[in-house]
Design an enzyme around this catalytic site. Sequence first.
Site, PDB file in Angstrom:
ATOM      1  N   HIS A  36      27.759  56.714   8.449  1.00  0.00           N
ATOM      2  CA  HIS A  36      27.267  55.737   7.225  1.00  0.00           C
ATOM      3  C   HIS A  36      27.204  54.535   8.266  1.00  0.00           C
ATOM      4  O   HIS A  36      28.463  53.632   8.104  1.00  0.00           O
ATOM      5  CB  HIS A  36      27.898  55.492   6.130  1.00  0.00           C
ATOM      6  N   ASP A  38      27.672  50.175   7.449  1.00  0.00           N
ATOM      7  CA  ASP A  38      27.039  49.286   6.975  1.00  0.00           C
ATOM      8  C   ASP A  38      26.849  48.530   7.907  1.00  0.00           C
ATOM      9  O   ASP A  38      27.670  47.934   8.724  1.00  0.00           O
ATOM     10  CB  ASP A  38      28.451  48.855   6.451  1.00  0.00           C
ATOM     11  N   ASP A 162      24.144  54.737  -0.481  1.00  0.00           N
ATOM     12  CA  ASP A 162      25.195  54.042  -1.019  1.00  0.00           C
ATOM     13  C   ASP A 162      25.405  53.284  -1.828  1.00  0.00           C
ATOM     14  O   ASP A 162      26.387  52.904  -2.433  1.00  0.00           O
ATOM     15  CB  ASP A 162      26.485  53.792   0.359  1.00  0.00           C
ATOM     16  N   HIS A 422      23.355  46.571   1.390  1.00  0.00           N
ATOM     17  CA  HIS A 422      24.002  46.574   0.310  1.00  0.00           C
ATOM     18  C   HIS A 422      25.414  46.179  -0.242  1.00  0.00           C
ATOM     19  O   HIS A 422      26.087  46.068  -1.002  1.00  0.00           O
ATOM     20  CB  HIS A 422      24.087  47.891  -0.218  1.00  0.00           C
TER      21      HIS A 422
HETATM   22 ZN   LIG Z   1      27.742  51.870   3.148  1.00  0.00          ZN
END
Ligand SMILES: [Zn+2]
Length: 1006
Positions: A36, A38, A162, A422
Amino acid sequence: MEPRGWLPLLLRLGLICLLGAPSEPRLRVFVVPHSHMDVGWLHTVQESMQAYVTNVYNTVVEELTLEKKRRFIAVEQEYFRLWWDGVASDNPGDVTWPFLSAHHAKVRQLVSEGRLEFVLGGQVMHDEAVTHFDDQILQLTEGHGFLYETFGIRPQFSWQVDPFGASATTPTLFALAGFNAHVISRINYNLKEAMQDNQQLQFVWRGSRSLSAQQEIFTHVLDKFGYCSEGFYWDGEPIFPHPPENGWYPSMQFPVTWERLQSFVEAVLYNVWVRAAWFWTPHVLWPWGCDRQFFNASLQFANMDRVLEQVNKFAYQHGVSMEYATLGGYFRAVHAHQLSWPVRDQRDFLPYSSDMHHAWTGFYASRSGLKALARRASALLYAGESMFTRHVLLAPHPHLDPAWGLQQLQQLRWAVSEVQHHDAITGTHALEVGDMFVEHLSSGMQGVHTLMASIIQDRSPAQSGPEPGGRLAVVYNPLAWTVTTIITLTVDFPNVSITDESGHPVPAQVQRSKEVPSAYDLHVLTTIPGLSYRHYSIHPSRRPQEDTLEPVTSLASSRQFGRRLRRRGGLVGGSLVPVENDCYTVFLDKDTNLMHSIWERWSNQTVQVTQSFMEYHAKSDFDQGPISDNYVFRPSGRAKPAWEAVRMEIVAGPLVTEIRQEFYREVDDREPTFAIYSRLAHRPQSSDGELLCHRIEQEYRVGPLELNREAILRTSTDLNTGRVLYSDNNGYQMQRRPYRNYTNNIIAQNYYPMVQSAFIQDRRSRLVLLSEQAHGVSSQGNGQVEVMLHRRLWNNDKWAVENDLTLNDSSVVHPVLWLLLGPWTLTSGLRQRSGLALQHRPVVMLREMNETARRGSGFKLQEAVTLPSSIHLQILSIPGWKYSSNHTEHLQTLQKGLDHCHHYHYRHHHLHHLTFVMVPHLQGLGSGCSPLPCSVLQSVLQGLGSVVSVEERSLTGTWDVRKMHRWTWSTRDPPRHRECVCPCVCGCVNVCAHVCSRPHPPPMSR
Ligand SMILES: [Zn+2]
């Protein structure tokens, strides 16, 4: 969580025994490796590329190439594209594909064999609460276009694991994009628990009220373990800014040696059996990874290989087999099981609470300034896209190089896509990461402004003119409807003369600026047909109006009302001042300087409406329990008034009356902390002004706040609403939000996101709020609606302080709301059109007059595009992708080896490849259907040149919809709900038209 913690040893051993005698494996476990990543959270994109992302792709590609059974899913395309175009394109190629780099060749191989799978495929994993669906489509389209152009593939599964809550817009959009299944994770903690217990984590989600199967999607909610497999990472934690030279990272797990193997196996098996009980089919989705994992993929796979091998060795004993899989592999197995699935309706999963004390409703208003900038950038992009498309296709463009123009748009498309992440538009990032988002948006906007100026320059070549000192305002209407509105310019002289392109005077009004004492606001009434321009010349008037026949703008008059102290009870409404236009009369109370009531002419109803700024005092001591932070809203009690005195001024003129209310925190403060500037427009003598008349425009000033305050604007009415609020999902559809009596944290859990609109109503009337950006919204009392406008927080959570994640936002923000009042029969139609009018206000471009323009000459008129009022032109753009709309042809081109000459030709052929999406907004998205009339298509297309062919494409443009066959998932719903309503259009129609533009001279390069 460490695997050893999952179960005491004795119990574990007992469990293995209980699993009993050898048999066929009963459970098939799909281990899905992922990382994951970001796109900006605690570190910027560049820092993340350097510290781990580059190594994730470098090492994963190597490890997958080494061992056929391994798999990986890739999600965020912004990172993948940076790697693909950067490091991955550098190293030399091999014999098979000499023109490709080694990495490119390997990735193509892995993708073609389905071992590397792209899921979701957007630039980022977008937030679902505070993003607008236009921007969601954009960020998906950017990623999908790249994947299709580069590999000829189209993602078919989502991975929204997420985002903080799940919107009902997403299933609809993902269905239209061609996805076969959708994954979400963060939903209310006790709902998730109930869904686990009742085996309801999988369902068919009908996100739109329309019951068409075209817009439903099979949805999988990750169980409580989420997307992380704690205790199963061997590559440790990445180190910023550079990877360590010795390759040794903190928190690296002990390797799986022979002595430790059994404990890993037991831990994984226990976890598998726990999870299996929550699902219907004997398949377990086992996401393997977490944030920032797999930057040392050889360690990861080498260790996990041993665990899997050992589990499979005894698969017949314990009934479990494990395999590396992609997400597609898992869903294919579940789909093949042919069960009938429960159906979920259009309800969303908002707000999100991770436990009873943590309601994630603070982020609806965190970093209000960034939320505003993100939407302004999106609106500018929208205007730039249609302006560029029409200019390039229709007009000669002697000075404009289309490739350069496309680059400017591309840069802003990327920046707007990025901020949908996000941890971006949500305001849940570190300070320097916020600076990065702002920098990307600002430079993208700068590029599009330059492009727009070049288009104007192309349309009206500069001439030396005789009228220095004045200005030329070019106003572009980006909507495909005729719009009548008031634009506001700032001038530094009170006597102004303004004329249109034919030299006729234009209705205008000038008044002292509310914020800059030496400047003046110039309000100009304009009516602009769809996708076209108006030109205005603005000059300082030479003499006062009385002495000349020269048309001079009216100067507004002003009435002052001195400071009134905040009343604590007592008589109100004793002395009212009316401010009216053709639709409303707003009554202001002279005793309080606050709004008192509004009379709506059409229904002849008066509703008491009063507005006040209030503040929640936030909990901030981490040692005393849960606190308010970037994510979470945790007030210490009810909201309190945030001011002691208010002064008022009414500025009245022939076009607009403005009510200026300024609120002072302390009685003798010099500067107001809060302000409301309300405007009522006076309707021109034409029917076009209906929307303009039916709104009270409000701009606010909020800040700087004191520490640990969360500021709201509370609007209280005498509507009997029973505390039922309606707020939108992503500007797409409305959700009903009844007030819920939670035992804990009741204020925060009754907060919802408002992306574009919210309303409260009773039998008589409906009060609609339209917003320009995302906010939090709630109804805490009967007849009340409150909007959270700004937050400033500081806390002593060590982790937050160290990571600069404390939301000490001392800025002043200027949000905008439009208020509509009237019976629902009136406001339901107005709400959607007005929402679009607010979102896509005309773009004003100013040029100094000394270098240009003899009045009325040199401007090229552009054919207007006027769609029926029930249809909104969702987007009109030239995507610029280099692929054929014929899938087979595109694949052949890719296989031929991407010959560069061919590629070049390809690109030119498809430069004029348009995508536009139409939404029949006003018939109520998802609440009913009607076919898209051919005449609508024609009216847009005839403004573009000679149309060669038209075809309907999927939402992100990569599918010919006739060829897009999504999986059908059998449901427990009666068959009548499953009727196909084609060719009825209930959502978006994405049409690609191949257009031969009108002949014009070739562009000159810049
Ligand atoms: Zn995230």
